[in-house]
Design a protein around this motif. Structure first.
Motif, PDB file in Angstrom:
ATOM      1  N   ARG A 100      40.258  98.552 117.710  1.00 54.05           N
ATOM      2  CA  ARG A 100      39.199  97.519 117.863  1.00 54.05           C
ATOM      3  C   ARG A 100      39.499  96.396 118.985  1.00 54.05           C
ATOM      4  NH1 ARG A 100      40.523  95.112 111.957  1.00 54.05           N
ATOM      5  NH2 ARG A 100      42.853  95.151 112.994  1.00 54.05           N
ATOM      6  N   ASN A 101      40.518  96.383 119.406  1.00 56.93           N
ATOM      7  CA  ASN A 101      40.766  95.457 120.569  1.00 56.93           C
ATOM      8  C   ASN A 101      41.316  95.995 121.718  1.00 56.93           C
ATOM      9  OD1 ASN A 101      40.402  93.199 118.599  1.00 56.93           O
ATOM     10  ND2 ASN A 101      42.257  93.723 117.497  1.00 56.93           N
ATOM     11  N   THR A 102      40.897  97.221 122.088  1.00 56.59           N
ATOM     12  CA  THR A 102      41.638  97.935 123.251  1.00 56.59           C
ATOM     13  C   THR A 102      41.507  97.091 124.606  1.00 56.59           C
ATOM     14  OG1 THR A 102      41.435 100.071 122.179  1.00 56.59           O
ATOM     15  CG2 THR A 102      41.723 100.150 124.364  1.00 56.59           C
ATOM     16  N   ILE A 160      51.415  91.875 119.975  1.00 60.24           N
ATOM     17  CA  ILE A 160      51.189  91.839 118.463  1.00 60.24           C
ATOM     18  C   ILE A 160      49.970  92.472 118.181  1.00 60.24           C
ATOM     19  CG2 ILE A 160      51.100  90.459 116.392  1.00 60.24           C
ATOM     20  CD1 ILE A 160      53.247  88.752 117.806  1.00 60.24           C
ATOM     21  N   LEU A 161      48.837  92.102 118.724  1.00 59.92           N
ATOM     22  CA  LEU A 161      47.516  92.598 118.539  1.00 59.92           C
ATOM     23  C   LEU A 161      47.229  94.180 118.753  1.00 59.92           C
ATOM     24  CD1 LEU A 161      45.192  89.984 120.084  1.00 59.92           C
ATOM     25  CD2 LEU A 161      45.411  90.558 117.888  1.00 59.92           C
ATOM     26  N   LEU A 162      48.092  94.467 119.875  1.00 55.59           N
ATOM     27  CA  LEU A 162      48.316  95.997 120.214  1.00 55.59           C
ATOM     28  C   LEU A 162      48.840  96.783 119.067  1.00 55.59           C
ATOM     29  CD1 LEU A 162      47.930  98.413 122.453  1.00 55.59           C
ATOM     30  CD2 LEU A 162      50.481  97.682 123.023  1.00 55.59           C
ATOM     31  N   VAL A 163      50.166  96.394 118.454  1.00 57.08           N
ATOM     32  CA  VAL A 163      50.620  97.134 117.601  1.00 57.08           C
ATOM     33  C   VAL A 163      49.946  97.200 116.367  1.00 57.08           C
ATOM     34  CG1 VAL A 163      52.850  97.122 116.366  1.00 57.08           C
ATOM     35  CG2 VAL A 163      52.993  96.645 118.981  1.00 57.08           C
ATOM     36  N   SER A 164      49.555  95.889 115.902  1.00 58.04           N
ATOM     37  CA  SER A 164      48.643  95.642 114.616  1.00 58.04           C
ATOM     38  C   SER A 164      47.469  96.448 114.665  1.00 58.04           C
ATOM     39  CB  SER A 164      48.409  94.385 114.556  1.00 58.04           C
ATOM     40  OG  SER A 164      47.618  93.603 115.303  1.00 58.04           O
ATOM     41  N   ASP A 165      46.961  96.705 115.665  1.00 57.59           N
ATOM     42  CA  ASP A 165      45.613  97.466 115.820  1.00 57.59           C
ATOM     43  C   ASP A 165      45.813  99.210 115.820  1.00 57.59           C
ATOM     44  OD1 ASP A 165      42.772  97.412 116.285  1.00 57.59           O
ATOM     45  OD2 ASP A 165      42.930  97.544 118.593  1.00 57.59           O
ATOM     46  N   TYR A 169      46.439  99.474 111.917  1.00 57.25           N
ATOM     47  CA  TYR A 169      45.176  99.340 111.389  1.00 57.25           C
ATOM     48  C   TYR A 169      44.637 100.759 111.507  1.00 57.25           C
ATOM     49  CZ  TYR A 169      40.198  99.087 110.642  1.00 57.25           C
ATOM     50  OH  TYR A 169      38.896  99.299 110.471  1.00 57.25           O
ATOM     51  N   ALA A 170      44.444 101.483 112.792  1.00 53.06           N
ATOM     52  CA  ALA A 170      43.849 102.506 113.199  1.00 53.06           C
ATOM     53  C   ALA A 170      44.635 103.725 112.311  1.00 53.06           C
ATOM     54  CB  ALA A 170      43.973 102.931 114.644  1.00 53.06           C
ATOM     55  N   PHE A 171      45.966 103.838 112.282  1.00 52.38           N
ATOM     56  CA  PHE A 171      46.827 104.904 111.629  1.00 52.38           C
ATOM     57  C   PHE A 171      46.291 104.804 110.202  1.00 52.38           C
ATOM     58  CE2 PHE A 171      50.380 106.749 109.529  1.00 52.38           C
ATOM     59  CZ  PHE A 171      50.569 107.911 110.606  1.00 52.38           C
ATOM     60  N   LEU A 172      46.267 103.748 109.547  1.00 55.48           N
ATOM     61  CA  LEU A 172      46.234 103.735 108.021  1.00 55.48           C
ATOM     62  C   LEU A 172      44.774 103.885 107.773  1.00 55.48           C
ATOM     63  CD1 LEU A 172      47.972 100.301 106.972  1.00 55.48           C
ATOM     64  CD2 LEU A 172      48.767 102.788 106.912  1.00 55.48           C
ATOM     65  N   HIS A 183      40.741 108.191 105.380  1.00 57.60           N
ATOM     66  CA  HIS A 183      39.520 109.080 105.703  1.00 57.60           C
ATOM     67  C   HIS A 183      40.003 110.127 105.502  1.00 57.60           C
ATOM     68  CE1 HIS A 183      36.744 105.889 106.921  1.00 57.60           C
ATOM     69  NE2 HIS A 183      37.415 105.728 108.114  1.00 57.60           N
ATOM     70  N   LEU A 184      41.351 110.646 105.815  1.00 61.14           N
ATOM     71  CA  LEU A 184      41.721 112.050 105.411  1.00 61.14           C
ATOM     72  C   LEU A 184      41.514 112.177 103.957  1.00 61.14           C
ATOM     73  CD1 LEU A 184      44.145 112.683 108.399  1.00 61.14           C
ATOM     74  CD2 LEU A 184      41.959 113.750 108.134  1.00 61.14           C
ATOM     75  N   THR A 185      41.915 111.277 103.334  1.00 61.51           N
ATOM     76  CA  THR A 185      42.162 111.327 101.800  1.00 61.51           C
ATOM     77  C   THR A 185      40.657 111.437 101.022  1.00 61.51           C
ATOM     78  OG1 THR A 185      44.222 110.422 102.022  1.00 61.51           O
ATOM     79  CG2 THR A 185      43.133 110.412  99.735  1.00 61.51           C
TER      80      THR A 185
END
Length: 444
Positions: free
Chosen positions: A362-364, A408-413, A416-419, A424-426
């Protein structure tokens, strides 16, 4: 679903993993660009070494710290030659070790093969909803990821600056990379030894013990179940190898130096943060302004950040230990007491591995602009503060805070994207409410 596994099997011809003619062709095709990449990286570094910028870069506080500065290593060796302990003063805090150039490349290549196999088995078992098949990673997409990881590390300006400055951060990164490689290859002994070496150098890699054990247990099909004897037996084995290796290294250091001076000078220095030289970390300005009687309390609060996040992240990502390693490396580089840009370069090298998450980020654009702007403003504000006298430490620390907030924004983003992708895969890509309207996924 019935035709998709066959499609993937055909595509696998472009992603061979066995010693066949196709596999040999794959190795030859990948060796050529990797060799060119290494030559290019060495050429850039050699050119900068011979330029007038080398001395300037070696003095930059963003690139070297009191722990990683090469001049401290030289001074320590000079003291050792004179028969004086290099740890008797306050100049030598680094322990040199081995380095490798292709550990990340080999580790990611092996990891991608395992990801492909798990994905193929899940497809054959019809575990994915039909509407999320576009999230499945193709072999063609994964083909150049190992090369991109090597390129992201070797050609990263942060890595180049660290190398030109002769920062020993490169040696630390190499040991961590070897630990990751041996872990992904499933070598429990080497994983424990390299983790021991990394911890011996800077303490903070201790937090990588959890993802290493989780990954190795997955490879050996040991369930994470507190009631299983096999779970506790493996934990005991790994910790015995890890702590045993660390005990041997500490004893060897004592016998070589004839004293325990290195303990407070290395580990005490990292934990107590006595040198408040400005850097890109969060410690120096805060403790320069801190009242002395509050120092110990806030020192514990700051230091515990690196170790505290290990537990919740390990619980949440226990099925994905490689992504957990990426998260832990990022947490270490942000919250360690003496960070440099070389630490950031290590976890950023893993960004191509998660290229399939780009659609959920979301914040790339914001994060990229902030990191670029801060990297440019670091030397500008330093010059205004130290040389021009038209600014003060508040300006430099403000950029430091913004730089770390962007990380911190990069890592949290990415977290979030991974989770979100796993969700969605589930449950499917297009989520619906009970009334049939479109649902929005919110991470809490």
């Amino acid at each position: 679903m019935s035709g998709l596994p066959g499609f993937l099997i055909d595509d696998r011809l472009h992603f061979p993993s066995c010693p066949s003619q196709g596999g040999q062709r794959f190795l030859v095709e990948m060796a050529a660009p990797l060799t060119l990449l290494l030559v290019l990286a060495v050429t850039i570094r050699a050119a900068l070494f011979r330029s007038s910028l080398a001395e300037l870069i070696a003095e930059r506080v963003e690139v070297v710290s009191p722990i990683t500065a090469w001049k401290r290593v030289v001074e320590g060796l000079a003291l050792l030659d004179l028969g004086v302990s290099p740890y008797s003063g306050d100049v030598f805090h680094e322990l040199a070790d081995v380095i490798t150039a292709v550990a990340l490349y080999m580790a990611v290549k092996d990891y991608n093969k395992q990801v492909f196999r798990k994905q193929k088995f899940a497809l054959e078992a019809d575990r994915y909803p039909l509407d999320c098949l576009e999230l499945i990673r193709s072999p063609k997409e994964m083909y150049y990821i190992p090369l991109k990881v090597a390129m992201f590390y070797l050609l990263n300006p942060f890595t180049i600056l660290s190398c030109v400055a002769k920062s020993t951060c490169g040696l630390n990164n190499a040991v961590v990379a070897l630990f990751i490689f041996s872990t992904i290859k499933g070598n429990t002994l080497l994983s424990a030894i390299f983790l021991c070496l990394a911890t011996y150098q800077s303490i903070y890699p201790l937090t990588l013990c959890a993802p290493a054990m989780l990954y190795l247990m997955q490879r050996q099909y040991i369930p994470v179940n507190f009631r299983r004897a096999s779970f506790w037996w493996f934990i005991a084995q790994y910790l015995f190898m890890y702590l045993g290796s660390l005990f041997v290294l500490i004893c060897l250091s004592f016998f070589l130096l004839g004293s325990w001076d290195y303990m407070p000078s290395v580990y005490g220095f990292i934990l107590s943060v006595p040198d408040l030289t400005p850097n890109i970390g969060l410690f120096w300005y805060f403790f320069a302004e801190m009242f002395e009687h509050f120092r110990l309390f806030f020192l514990c609060v700051f230091q515990i950040n690196v170790f505290f996040y290990t537990i919740p992240l390990s619980v949440k990502l226990k099925e994905h230990p490689v992504f957990l390693i990426f998260m832990q490396l990022a947490v270490i580089s942000i919250f360690k007491s003496y960070p440099t840009v070389g630490d950031i370069a290590l976890y950023m090298a893993f960004l191509p591995v998660w290229s399939h998450l780009y659609r959920f980020l979301r914040n790339t654009f914001l994060v990229s602009c902030v990191l670029l702007a801060c990297s440019t403003l670091f030397p500008v504000l330093w010059h205004l503060w130290i040389y021009a006298g038209s600014a003060n430490s508040n300006f430099y620390y403000a950029i430091t805070l913004l730089f770390n907030v962007a990380q911190i924004l990069l890592v949290s983003d990415y977290f979030y994207a991974f989770l979100r992708r796993e969700h969605h895969l589930t449950y499917g890509l297009y989520l619906k409410r009970k009334d049939g309207s479109e649902a929005t996924l919110v991470l809490k």
